[in-house]
Write an enzyme that holds these catalytic residues in place. Sequence first.
Site, short mmCIF file in Angstrom:
data_model
loop_
_atom_site.label_atom_id
_atom_site.label_comp_id
_atom_site.label_asym_id
_atom_site.label_seq_id
_atom_site.Cartn_x
_atom_site.Cartn_y
_atom_site.Cartn_z
N TYR A 157 2.19 0.72 -0.59
CA TYR A 157 2.53 1.35 -1.93
C TYR A 157 1.36 1.25 -3.04
CZ TYR A 157 5.48 1.60 -6.27
OH TYR A 157 5.98 1.83 -7.33
N LYS A 161 -0.53 4.47 -4.74
CA LYS A 161 -0.46 4.71 -6.26
C LYS A 161 -1.73 4.62 -6.92
CE LYS A 161 4.12 5.16 -7.12
NZ LYS A 161 4.66 6.33 -7.59
#
Length: 267
Positions: A157, A161
């Site tokens: 994640y 990002k």
Amino acid sequence: MNLKEKYGPWAVIAGASEGVGKAFAHRVAAEGINCILLSRRIEPLEQLAIELKAAHRIECVTASIDLSTVDAVDAIINAIGGREVGLFIANAGADSINSRFLDRPYCEWQDLIHRNVLMVAGCCHHLGGLMRERKRGGIILVGSGACYGGSSFMAVYSGTKAFDLCFGEGLWTELRPYGVDVLNLILGQTDTPAFRETLAKMGQPVPENLAAPEDVARVGLQRLPHGPVHNWGLEDDAAGYAPSSAAARRSRIEAIDRATKAIFGDN
């Protein structure tokens, strides 16, 4: 600023069924901009479309698309059709896996990468190119403070990002000479159904002072002309939880842009 004139007549909102995406849809529709609403779940999209049409007298298109699949970008382009899109909001991208990298099958992480990286880049390539031709438009990449560093339970994640952050900054320098705005809207803890589900799964209480999706959407549209980064809850010149302030990042990106143009040319 007249948002409809700058970013209309159509907006594409990926991840519009709830939370921040839904709040963006309401805010954009209130400005008279027609909406193309995308999400995997069609029922909440259709209900949202009914609400927006009744409240703001705009047009709405809904499309049930799994944004984590390899053909998601093609499906989005088909849903757009010949409509002129002046605003793209990439809001889908929450981490619903909440696990260490090696504890889950790789295919699950691959889906997350497709949604947070390939879908975002593919849509920006298609829509950004059209915005560049028209010399107007805006792109908001809804990010997370996780972009500033990896940790347990967030390796993939955080990595996706971080890609979105650097990608968005580069896109900002590339498109701003053409009148197209790009903003990385970096969020902290926000009161969304996805975040509440994660907390419940982990047996954690809901913290106080969560950001409200409606405030996030309002500020995101306000800051869009002032990219490439806005760190939620921080002034432009404050570093806070980020390694550097949004203003410092802007100056650094401008310096890197000048250096690369000296090598590759300004065309």
